[in-house]
Write a protein that holds these residues in place. Structure first.
Motif, short mmCIF file in Angstrom:
data_model
loop_
_atom_site.label_atom_id
_atom_site.label_comp_id
_atom_site.label_asym_id
_atom_site.label_seq_id
_atom_site.Cartn_x
_atom_site.Cartn_y
_atom_site.Cartn_z
N PHE A 11 45.72 -3.58 15.04
CA PHE A 11 45.55 -3.73 15.93
C PHE A 11 46.54 -3.86 17.51
O PHE A 11 47.12 -4.04 17.47
N THR A 14 49.86 -3.70 17.72
CA THR A 14 50.39 -4.01 16.94
C THR A 14 50.27 -3.61 15.45
O THR A 14 49.02 -3.14 14.98
N ALA A 16 49.89 -4.27 11.58
CA ALA A 16 49.70 -6.18 11.38
C ALA A 16 49.81 -6.31 9.66
O ALA A 16 51.19 -6.36 9.08
N ARG A 35 56.73 -14.94 6.82
CA ARG A 35 56.45 -15.96 7.73
C ARG A 35 55.31 -15.21 8.29
O ARG A 35 54.04 -15.33 8.26
N SER A 36 54.75 -16.90 9.51
CA SER A 36 53.46 -16.37 10.16
C SER A 36 53.50 -15.12 11.00
O SER A 36 54.93 -14.83 11.79
N GLY A 37 52.71 -14.69 10.93
CA GLY A 37 52.42 -12.91 11.29
C GLY A 37 52.50 -12.31 11.21
O GLY A 37 53.34 -11.00 11.04
N ALA A 38 53.37 -12.38 9.27
CA ALA A 38 53.77 -10.79 8.28
C ALA A 38 52.84 -9.92 8.13
O ALA A 38 52.89 -9.46 7.49
N GLY A 39 51.83 -10.44 8.14
CA GLY A 39 49.81 -9.63 7.81
C GLY A 39 49.91 -10.46 6.67
O GLY A 39 48.78 -9.62 6.21
N SER A 41 47.38 -12.64 5.78
CA SER A 41 45.81 -12.93 6.66
C SER A 41 45.51 -11.49 6.21
O SER A 41 44.48 -11.29 5.75
N GLU A 174 46.13 -19.20 2.66
CA GLU A 174 46.89 -20.08 2.96
C GLU A 174 45.68 -21.82 2.85
O GLU A 174 45.82 -22.56 3.40
N HIS A 207 53.37 -20.69 2.12
CA HIS A 207 54.47 -20.01 2.70
C HIS A 207 55.52 -20.91 2.76
O HIS A 207 56.91 -20.16 2.48
N HIS A 260 53.25 -23.97 10.41
CA HIS A 260 52.03 -25.07 10.43
C HIS A 260 51.73 -26.33 11.17
O HIS A 260 51.20 -27.09 10.52
N1 LIG Z 1 42.09 -9.78 14.91
C1 LIG Z 1 43.39 -9.04 15.54
N2 LIG Z 1 43.23 -8.86 16.39
C2 LIG Z 1 44.91 -8.66 17.54
N3 LIG Z 1 46.06 -9.33 16.37
C3 LIG Z 1 45.92 -9.70 15.09
C4 LIG Z 1 44.59 -10.38 14.51
N4 LIG Z 1 44.57 -10.26 13.40
C5 LIG Z 1 46.12 -10.53 13.10
N5 LIG Z 1 46.85 -9.79 14.64
C6 LIG Z 1 48.18 -9.67 14.57
O1 LIG Z 1 48.56 -9.14 13.32
C7 LIG Z 1 50.11 -9.87 12.81
C8 LIG Z 1 49.48 -10.03 11.17
O2 LIG Z 1 49.31 -11.45 11.41
P1 LIG Z 1 48.08 -11.78 9.86
O3 LIG Z 1 47.10 -12.95 10.91
O4 LIG Z 1 47.77 -11.28 9.04
O5 LIG Z 1 50.11 -12.56 9.79
P2 LIG Z 1 49.90 -13.93 8.52
O6 LIG Z 1 51.06 -13.57 7.90
O7 LIG Z 1 49.01 -14.14 8.20
O8 LIG Z 1 50.48 -15.41 9.73
P3 LIG Z 1 49.74 -16.69 9.60
O9 LIG Z 1 51.19 -17.56 8.34
O10 LIG Z 1 50.50 -17.24 11.28
O11 LIG Z 1 48.23 -16.96 9.65
C9 LIG Z 1 50.19 -10.46 13.85
O12 LIG Z 1 51.47 -10.13 14.51
C10 LIG Z 1 48.68 -11.15 14.36
O13 LIG Z 1 48.91 -11.80 16.02
#
Ligand SMILES: Nc1ncnc2c1ncn2[C@@H]1O[C@H](COP(=O)(O)OP(=O)(O)OP(=O)(O)O)[C@@H](O)[C@H]1O
Length: 271
Positions: A11, A14, A16, A35-39, A41, A174, A207, A260
């Motif tokens: 993105f 980033t 992801a 962790r949050s932001g690990a990728g 989702s 999640e 998580h 969360h």
């Molecule tokens: N649509 C988007 N536009 C820009 N950046 C994005 C988008 N979706 C995800 N990201 C970025 O990609 C990275 C991975 O995000 P992702 O949501 O996949 O992580 P996650 O492990 O699921 O986190 P969480 O547990 O918080 O849901 C993060 O830095 C996030 O900010």
């Protein structure tokens, strides 16, 4: 068999998800932790193409999912049920109609409004929806509005709705992050039930390592978009966890819970 071949997603600046390859045989229950932001989702959303990969291929039983368009893409999404953290029910509609919504992809032609649709569902689909609810102890709530249910109940309605799609795979993003421990357990039990009884492959973003350990036979650990571990939960030892995340398991769980906390607290007070 679901196969991810060197899947990445950027993105802007980033990264992801970065070069993830894995094979998931039909019927596995896989926990994806990080962790949050690990990728996590982004990884799941690429599988049903809610997010397009920047690079790599996804195959299911030999079919290149990344190349699907139009009706064949819609068919693939029907075969991949998706469960979201916030349940995504239509709050003002009753529970049974919410479950029947999972059947819409099975019918051709114009859909009409959701409220007027109910009468148009054939008796066998309504019976199928009631059975799906009954299986998760929700038959008594069938005619209540979705917003009168607790979070754990709503998430089980979402699982019943996904079952109406007759999916081969359930992607749960999640599913318990907004729930208190008691509700979280009922939802994980429901996912385990569809995995074991229906043989549906389940990929579930989580998580807490202890949840993955209890419910999943395989764990994938993500960090900074990369897959750092893929194996049975017992392989993710304290030493390995520290190597990946630089913290103990207790610290890892605490950090994840804090990421969360506002959503979980709001859910607990609403239940
Ligand atoms: N649509 C988007 N536009 C820009 N950046 C994005 C988008 N979706 C995800 N990201 C970025 O990609 C990275 C991975 O995000 P992702 O949501 O996949 O992580 P996650 O492990 O699921 O986190 P969480 O547990 O918080 O849901 C993060 O830095 C996030 O900010």
């Amino acid at each position: 068999m679901l196969e991810l071949q060197n899947i990445s997603r950027r993105f802007g600046a980033t990264q992801a998800v970065s070069g993830v390859s894995l094979k998931v045989p039909a019927g596995q229950m896989v926990g994806v932790i990080g962790r949050s932001g690990a990728g996590k989702s982004t990884l799941l959303r690429m599988i049903n193409r809610l997010t397009e990969p920047s690079e790599g291929r996804i195959l299911h039983d030999g079919v290149d999912v990344t190349a699907l368009r139009g009706q064949s893409l819609r068919d693939w999404r029907t075969r991949c049920g998706m469960i979201f953290q916030q349940f995504n029910l239509v709050q003002r509609l009753d529970v049974l109609t919410n479950v029947l919504v999972g059947r819409l992809n099975h019918r051709p032609g114009p859909l009409g409004t959701l409220a007027s649709l109910f009468k148009s569902f054939p008796a066998e689909e309504r019976a199928m929806a009631l059975m799906a609810l009954d299986r998760f102890d929700l038959a008594d709530q069938a005619l209540q509005r979705a917003d009168t249910l607790s979070g754990g109940q709503q998430q089980r309605v979402a699982i019943a709705r996904a079952l109406m799609q007759e999916p081969r795979i359930i992607l749960a993003d999640e599913p318990i992050a907004s729930l208190d421990p008691r509700n979280a357990r009922t939802v994980m039990d429901a996912l385990r039930d569809v995995n074991r009884r229906d043989g549906i492959t389940v990929l579930c973003n989580l998580h807490h390592l202890d949840t993955a350990r209890e419910y999943c036979t395989r764990v994938i650990a993500m960090q900074g978009g990369r897959m750092m571990f893929d194996g049975p939960p017992e392989g993710l030892t304290a030493a390995r966890l520290r190597e990946i995340y630089g913290v103990s398991e207790a610290e890892f769980n605490e950090q994840s819970a804090m990421a969360h906390a506002p959503r979980a607290a709001a859910e607990a007070s609403a239940a």
